[in-house]
Design a protein around this motif. Structure first.
Motif, PDB file in Angstrom:
ATOM      1  N   ALA A   1      -0.215  -0.365  -2.750  1.00  0.00           N
ATOM      2  CA  ALA A   1       0.016  -0.895  -4.099  1.00  0.00           C
ATOM      3  C   ALA A   1       1.303  -0.326  -4.673  1.00  0.00           C
ATOM      4  O   ALA A   1       1.747   0.758  -4.289  1.00  0.00           O
ATOM      5  CB  ALA A   1      -1.163  -0.539  -5.001  1.00  0.00           C
ATOM      6  N   ASN A   2       1.884  -1.042  -5.602  1.00  0.00           N
ATOM      7  CA  ASN A   2       3.043  -0.561  -6.359  1.00  0.00           C
ATOM      8  C   ASN A   2       2.566   0.598  -7.254  1.00  0.00           C
ATOM      9  O   ASN A   2       1.784   0.403  -8.183  1.00  0.00           O
ATOM     10  CB  ASN A   2       3.590  -1.719  -7.197  1.00  0.00           C
ATOM     11  CG  ASN A   2       4.811  -1.333  -7.994  1.00  0.00           C
ATOM     12  OD1 ASN A   2       4.931  -0.184  -8.433  1.00  0.00           O
ATOM     13  ND2 ASN A   2       5.700  -2.284  -8.193  1.00  0.00           N
ATOM     14  N   THR A   3       3.059   1.782  -6.978  1.00  0.00           N
ATOM     15  CA  THR A   3       2.542   2.965  -7.689  1.00  0.00           C
ATOM     16  C   THR A   3       3.073   3.067  -9.119  1.00  0.00           C
ATOM     17  O   THR A   3       2.545   3.838  -9.925  1.00  0.00           O
ATOM     18  CB  THR A   3       2.878   4.262  -6.935  1.00  0.00           C
ATOM     19  OG1 THR A   3       4.277   4.256  -6.661  1.00  0.00           O
ATOM     20  CG2 THR A   3       2.085   4.348  -5.641  1.00  0.00           C
ATOM     21  N   THR A   4       4.140   2.309  -9.436  1.00  0.00           N
ATOM     22  CA  THR A   4       4.582   2.280 -10.842  1.00  0.00           C
ATOM     23  C   THR A   4       3.576   1.470 -11.657  1.00  0.00           C
ATOM     24  O   THR A   4       3.214   1.833 -12.779  1.00  0.00           O
ATOM     25  CB  THR A   4       5.972   1.617 -10.965  1.00  0.00           C
ATOM     26  OG1 THR A   4       6.807   2.148  -9.947  1.00  0.00           O
ATOM     27  CG2 THR A   4       6.566   1.848 -12.327  1.00  0.00           C
ATOM     28  N   ARG A   5       3.124   0.380 -11.067  1.00  0.00           N
ATOM     29  CA  ARG A   5       2.178  -0.482 -11.784  1.00  0.00           C
ATOM     30  C   ARG A   5       0.736   0.029 -11.693  1.00  0.00           C
ATOM     31  O   ARG A   5      -0.056  -0.205 -12.600  1.00  0.00           O
ATOM     32  CB  ARG A   5       2.248  -1.898 -11.211  1.00  0.00           C
ATOM     33  CG  ARG A   5       3.586  -2.555 -11.540  1.00  0.00           C
ATOM     34  CD  ARG A   5       3.714  -3.930 -10.931  1.00  0.00           C
ATOM     35  NE  ARG A   5       4.958  -4.547 -11.390  1.00  0.00           N
ATOM     36  CZ  ARG A   5       5.405  -5.721 -10.986  1.00  0.00           C
ATOM     37  NH1 ARG A   5       4.718  -6.407 -10.088  1.00  0.00           N
ATOM     38  NH2 ARG A   5       6.522  -6.210 -11.458  1.00  0.00           N
ATOM     39  N   PHE A   6       0.436   0.669 -10.585  1.00  0.00           N
ATOM     40  CA  PHE A   6      -0.941   1.149 -10.369  1.00  0.00           C
ATOM     41  C   PHE A   6      -0.916   2.634 -10.003  1.00  0.00           C
ATOM     42  O   PHE A   6      -1.283   3.014  -8.889  1.00  0.00           O
ATOM     43  CB  PHE A   6      -1.621   0.290  -9.276  1.00  0.00           C
ATOM     44  CG  PHE A   6      -1.750  -1.146  -9.698  1.00  0.00           C
ATOM     45  CD1 PHE A   6      -2.827  -1.573 -10.454  1.00  0.00           C
ATOM     46  CD2 PHE A   6      -0.747  -2.059  -9.390  1.00  0.00           C
ATOM     47  CE1 PHE A   6      -2.911  -2.894 -10.897  1.00  0.00           C
ATOM     48  CE2 PHE A   6      -0.828  -3.377  -9.825  1.00  0.00           C
ATOM     49  CZ  PHE A   6      -1.914  -3.792 -10.581  1.00  0.00           C
TER      50      PHE A   6
ATOM     51  N   ARG B   1       6.291 -13.442  -2.667  1.00  0.00           N
ATOM     52  CA  ARG B   1       7.062 -12.827  -1.569  1.00  0.00           C
ATOM     53  C   ARG B   1       6.778 -11.348  -1.340  1.00  0.00           C
ATOM     54  O   ARG B   1       7.653 -10.588  -0.973  1.00  0.00           O
ATOM     55  CB  ARG B   1       8.565 -13.051  -1.766  1.00  0.00           C
ATOM     56  CG  ARG B   1       8.915 -14.522  -1.764  1.00  0.00           C
ATOM     57  CD  ARG B   1      10.408 -14.759  -1.644  1.00  0.00           C
ATOM     58  NE  ARG B   1      10.713 -16.150  -1.944  1.00  0.00           N
ATOM     59  CZ  ARG B   1      11.139 -16.586  -3.130  1.00  0.00           C
ATOM     60  NH1 ARG B   1      11.359 -15.746  -4.109  1.00  0.00           N
ATOM     61  NH2 ARG B   1      11.364 -17.868  -3.326  1.00  0.00           N
ATOM     62  N   TYR B   2       5.544 -10.966  -1.547  1.00  0.00           N
ATOM     63  CA  TYR B   2       5.098  -9.645  -1.076  1.00  0.00           C
ATOM     64  C   TYR B   2       4.470  -9.828   0.303  1.00  0.00           C
ATOM     65  O   TYR B   2       4.285 -10.968   0.755  1.00  0.00           O
ATOM     66  CB  TYR B   2       4.107  -9.035  -2.077  1.00  0.00           C
ATOM     67  CG  TYR B   2       4.785  -8.692  -3.380  1.00  0.00           C
ATOM     68  CD1 TYR B   2       5.431  -7.465  -3.528  1.00  0.00           C
ATOM     69  CD2 TYR B   2       4.831  -9.615  -4.419  1.00  0.00           C
ATOM     70  CE1 TYR B   2       6.092  -7.164  -4.708  1.00  0.00           C
ATOM     71  CE2 TYR B   2       5.497  -9.316  -5.599  1.00  0.00           C
ATOM     72  CZ  TYR B   2       6.126  -8.090  -5.737  1.00  0.00           C
ATOM     73  OH  TYR B   2       6.792  -7.784  -6.899  1.00  0.00           O
ATOM     74  N   ALA B   3       4.135  -8.744   0.960  1.00  0.00           N
ATOM     75  CA  ALA B   3       3.581  -8.850   2.313  1.00  0.00           C
ATOM     76  C   ALA B   3       2.288  -9.672   2.301  1.00  0.00           C
ATOM     77  O   ALA B   3       1.393  -9.417   1.495  1.00  0.00           O
ATOM     78  CB  ALA B   3       3.305  -7.450   2.857  1.00  0.00           C
TER      79      ALA B   3
ATOM     80  N   TRP C   1       0.895  -7.145  -7.069  1.00  0.00           N
ATOM     81  CA  TRP C   1       0.401  -5.773  -7.166  1.00  0.00           C
ATOM     82  C   TRP C   1       0.978  -4.888  -6.069  1.00  0.00           C
ATOM     83  O   TRP C   1       0.842  -3.658  -6.102  1.00  0.00           O
ATOM     84  CB  TRP C   1      -1.127  -5.747  -7.044  1.00  0.00           C
ATOM     85  CG  TRP C   1      -1.653  -6.402  -5.796  1.00  0.00           C
ATOM     86  CD1 TRP C   1      -2.083  -7.687  -5.658  1.00  0.00           C
ATOM     87  CD2 TRP C   1      -1.778  -5.798  -4.496  1.00  0.00           C
ATOM     88  NE1 TRP C   1      -2.468  -7.932  -4.364  1.00  0.00           N
ATOM     89  CE2 TRP C   1      -2.292  -6.796  -3.632  1.00  0.00           C
ATOM     90  CE3 TRP C   1      -1.513  -4.522  -3.984  1.00  0.00           C
ATOM     91  CZ2 TRP C   1      -2.533  -6.550  -2.273  1.00  0.00           C
ATOM     92  CZ3 TRP C   1      -1.756  -4.278  -2.633  1.00  0.00           C
ATOM     93  CH2 TRP C   1      -2.255  -5.292  -1.793  1.00  0.00           C
ATOM     94  N   SER C   2       1.647  -5.507  -5.070  1.00  0.00           N
ATOM     95  CA  SER C   2       1.905  -4.827  -3.803  1.00  0.00           C
ATOM     96  C   SER C   2       3.249  -4.121  -3.762  1.00  0.00           C
ATOM     97  O   SER C   2       4.186  -4.444  -4.503  1.00  0.00           O
ATOM     98  CB  SER C   2       1.851  -5.876  -2.688  1.00  0.00           C
ATOM     99  OG  SER C   2       2.176  -5.318  -1.447  1.00  0.00           O
ATOM    100  N   ASN C   3       3.337  -3.188  -2.857  1.00  0.00           N
ATOM    101  CA  ASN C   3       4.615  -2.563  -2.524  1.00  0.00           C
ATOM    102  C   ASN C   3       4.859  -2.664  -1.022  1.00  0.00           C
ATOM    103  O   ASN C   3       5.482  -1.793  -0.421  1.00  0.00           O
ATOM    104  CB  ASN C   3       4.597  -1.101  -2.984  1.00  0.00           C
ATOM    105  CG  ASN C   3       5.980  -0.493  -2.968  1.00  0.00           C
ATOM    106  OD1 ASN C   3       6.964  -1.182  -3.217  1.00  0.00           O
ATOM    107  ND2 ASN C   3       6.060   0.791  -2.648  1.00  0.00           N
ATOM    108  N   GLY C   4       4.292  -3.722  -0.421  1.00  0.00           N
ATOM    109  CA  GLY C   4       4.507  -3.929   1.014  1.00  0.00           C
ATOM    110  C   GLY C   4       3.619  -3.042   1.876  1.00  0.00           C
ATOM    111  O   GLY C   4       2.579  -2.554   1.419  1.00  0.00           O
TER     112      GLY C   4
HETATM  113  C1  LIG Z   1       6.940  -2.016  -8.926  1.00  0.00           C
HETATM  114  O1  LIG Z   1       6.723  -2.096 -10.308  1.00  0.00           O
HETATM  115  C2  LIG Z   1       7.888  -1.802 -11.073  1.00  0.00           C
HETATM  116  C3  LIG Z   1       7.468  -1.784 -12.534  1.00  0.00           C
HETATM  117  O2  LIG Z   1       6.923  -3.022 -12.902  1.00  0.00           O
HETATM  118  C4  LIG Z   1       8.962  -2.834 -10.776  1.00  0.00           C
HETATM  119  O3  LIG Z   1      10.133  -2.528 -11.509  1.00  0.00           O
HETATM  120  C5  LIG Z   1       9.244  -2.850  -9.294  1.00  0.00           C
HETATM  121  O4  LIG Z   1      10.156  -3.875  -8.985  1.00  0.00           O
HETATM  122  C6  LIG Z   1       7.970  -3.054  -8.515  1.00  0.00           C
HETATM  123  N1  LIG Z   1       8.205  -2.962  -7.095  1.00  0.00           N
HETATM  124  C7  LIG Z   1       8.045  -4.008  -6.296  1.00  0.00           C
HETATM  125  C8  LIG Z   1       8.266  -3.756  -4.835  1.00  0.00           C
HETATM  126  O5  LIG Z   1       7.758  -5.098  -6.717  1.00  0.00           O
END
Ligand SMILES: *[C@@H]1O[C@H](CO)[C@@H](O)[C@H](O)[C@H]1NC(C)=O
Ligand SMILES: *[C@@H]1O[C@H](CO)[C@@H](O)[C@H](O)[C@H]1NC(C)=O
Ligand SMILES: *[C@@H]1O[C@H](CO)[C@@H](O)[C@H](O)[C@H]1NC(C)=O
Ligand SMILES: *[C@@H]1O[C@H](CO)[C@@H](O)[C@H](O)[C@H]1NC(C)=O
Ligand SMILES: *[C@@H]1O[C@H](CO)[C@@H](O)[C@H](O)[C@H]1NC(C)=O
Ligand SMILES: *[C@@H]1O[C@H](CO)[C@@H](O)[C@H](O)[C@H]1NC(C)=O
Ligand SMILES: *[C@@H]1O[C@H](CO)[C@@H](O)[C@H](O)[C@H]1NC(C)=O
Ligand SMILES: *[C@@H]1O[C@H](CO)[C@@H](O)[C@H](O)[C@H]1NC(C)=O
Length: 489
Positions: free
Chosen positions: A87-92, A123-125, A75-78
């Motif tokens: 959080a990963n703002t594309t996913r959330f 391998r996220y934070a 779920w993370s973006n580091g």
């Molecule tokens: C965030 O989500 C998008 C869409 O699923 C993905 O392409 C991207 O790699 C993700 N970012 C990370 C850091 O995982």
């Protein structure tokens, strides 16, 4: 130091034990919910969670007790520049706090994931050395549950104290947020968590990851459950029988507020037969594992729904007494399957109100007649048939006899409320949102007790035909006192 819960699983002690270490008020009975990992892995986003909650409600599973919606890894973006997890703002796109709100508004609690390592398994934070900051972040988002993994732990494992210290840091950090957060340790049984985690966590995983197989051995899950209590390589691709056999040696270490976690369920994922899934679900319930569904709710079959929602089985798991069933015997059998596996087992255990649980488990490769002798069922109350219980008369209730019929389950899945109500759907499911399992059991709700199928009287045995890889599971209720007293036998 004398630790009473290590000495015995008896009821008298489990009450005093309970008073010794309420880590928090959560998980008085094992936690129930849904976790996305087994069916979705890293393919997560907020729509997945919201659509799962909607289906879990529609199928009646939220009200059967599956309360926690647990988001796993990816779920993370580091970390942002100030070190806060984001959080990963594309996913959330709505942000985690908003996702948590929506889940809460649907009547659920929200679970999140991190790792007691530099990185999570994907391998996220990770949260190692960021425990307080991350606990504050989770609490701020409205998180109610943390699954805390063991990847990239920088070698801080290999003896119980090192692992204890690493997991206790997050336990303390969660406590200091002031928010009630269920703490679900996931260190795969390394360093014997069942010996020490009761004071630190609400549950602990006790093996490597499950996969959707009844009993197939896999090289990546090298420990078999026969000898290796401290498995040096917990691995993954562990079968349901592999995990059950491992936990059989320390089922008594689960106590109210602190449970063995046999990993999320595979029911509904397609890799087992109906009998195998019934066995898997029954035993997870009976040994007081955390019960997290692990299936894709959008592809749940009617048969699988009628496993996950069986109130008579869930009532074993949510029994207020909180005592696990015990494996009384296990034998190898000759009719092995193509993996060379073949065994049979008998389990029994005490339930609230003086009831007993009995299961005959056939992991042989063909249907067979099996017996549970009264002397074995009540062995813990008096060795070799000396227990008073084995001279009494008991009503035998079959816990699968009232399974929801397939057309009723299908009507629920189809969302056809007209059809569902004409099939009397509400007469098949227990609404734990309305009445707790504890109250339902105390009032003898028949959905929870199962179907009476016979009596067990003094010194006789239960005999049943048990299908291949199947189980027969019973609740025994006292019917009468000593029809034949011991000394008259
Ligand atoms: C965030 O989500 C998008 C869409 O699923 C993905 O392409 C991207 O790699 C993700 N970012 C990370 C850091 O995982
Ligand atoms: C269970 O009971 C609650 C509270 O009364 C109610 O809101 C809910 O709709 C019921 N669930 C089902 C599946 O009937
Ligand atoms: C850290 O940064 C994030 C995003 O950049 C922000 O939302 C958050 O409030 C900051 N936290 C602190 C403690 O400054
Ligand atoms: C923190 O721990 C104390 C005792 O150790 C306990 O009484 C309290 O309920 C805990 N608080 C939370 C929020 O878990
Ligand atoms: C095990 O049982 C299955 C299903 O009945 C059967 O197809 C298979 O041949 C049996 N395997 C062995 C090794 O007998
Ligand atoms: C719902 O079920 C009823 C009765 O079985 C049937 O007549 C009706 O067509 C179904 N509705 C839908 C939308 O499938
Ligand atoms: C539903 O319940 C009613 C009343 O209890 C009963 O008359 C009817 O036969 C039941 N219908 C089905 C399909 O079980
Ligand atoms: C439930 O059943 C037990 C055993 O048959 C009986 O002793 C008890 O009084 C019953 N309780 C209620 C509330 O009916």
């Amino acid at each position: 130091m004398y630790l009473p819960w290590l000495a015995t699983a008896s009821a008298a002690l489990s009450f005093s034990v309970h008073a010794l270490y309420p880590l928090n008020e959560l998980a008085k009975t094992p936690q129930m919910g849904w976790n996305n990992w087994n069916s979705f892995g890293c393919d997560v986003d907020e729509e997945l969670l919201i659509s799962a909650t909607e289906k879990i409600i529609q199928y009646g599973l939220r009200d059967a007790g599956y309360q926690y919606i647990v988001l796993d890894d990816c779920w993370s973006n580091g970390r942002s520049s100030n070190g806060t997890l984001q959080a990963n703002t594309t996913r959330f796109p709505s942000g985690m706090a908003e996702v948590a709100d929506r889940i809460h508004n649907e009547g659920f609690k929200f679970g999140m994931y991190s790792s007691a390592g530099t990185y999570t398994c994907a391998r996220y934070a990770g949260s190692l050395n960021y425990e307080h900051q991350d606990a504050q972040t989770f609490a701020g988002w409205g998180v109610d549950y943390l699954k805390y993994d063991n990847c990239y732990n920088e070698g801080q494992s290999g003896n119980p104290l090192i692992t204890y210290d690493r997991y206790k840091k997050m336990s303390d950090a969660l406590n200091s947020t002031g928010r009630q957060i269920l703490y679900s340790m996931c260190n795969w049984g390394e360093d014997y968590p069942w010996k020490w985690a009761q004071t630190v966590a609400n549950s602990w995983r006790m093996s490597g990851d499950i996969y959707d197989s009844f009993n197939r051995p896999d090289a990546r899950c090298p420990c078999t459950g026969n000898e290796e209590y401290n498995c040096a390589l917990p691995g993954f691709h562990c079968s349901a029988m592999n995990i059950l056999n491992k936990v059989s040696h320390y089922i008594d270490k689960g106590v109210p507020h602190a449970w063995n976690d046999l990993d999320a369920l595979e029911v509904g994922n397609g890799g087992m037969t109906d009998d195998e899934y019934k066995t898997h679900f029954t035993m997870w319930a009976a040994v007081k594992s955390a019960l997290l569904m692990g299936n894709d709710m959008g592809r749940l079959s009617a048969r699988d729904l009628s496993i996950l929602n069986n109130p008579a089985i869930i009532a074993l798991n949510q029994d207020p007494r909180g005592t696990s069933a015990v494996r009384v015997w296990r034998y190898d059998v000759d009719d092995v399957d193509r993996y060379g596996q073949g065994e049979i087992q008998m389990w029994s255990g005490q339930l609230s109100g003086g009831d007993y649980f009995v299961a005959l488990l056939n992991a042989g490769n063909s249907s067979r007649e099996m017996n549970a002798m009264a002397d074995d069922i009540f062995y813990d109350d008096g060795e070799e048939g000396t227990s008073e219980e084995s001279t009494m008369e008991w009503t035998i209730h079959d816990l699968w006899a009232n399974r929801m019929p397939e057309d009723v389950a299908q009507a629920l899945i189809d969302g056809n409320s007209t059809q569902a109500s004409s099939l009397n759907v509400t007469s098949y499911y227990f609404n734990a949102t309305e009445t707790s399992y504890e109250d339902g059991l105390a009032s003898n709700n028949t959905l929870l007790l199962g179907q009476p199928v016979g009596t067990l009287s003094a010194k006789v045995m239960i005999t049943a035909e048990v299908p291949r890889h199947g189980i027969m599971a019973y609740r025994l209720r006292l019917a009468g006192w000593g029809l034949r007293k011991r000394d008259e036998l």
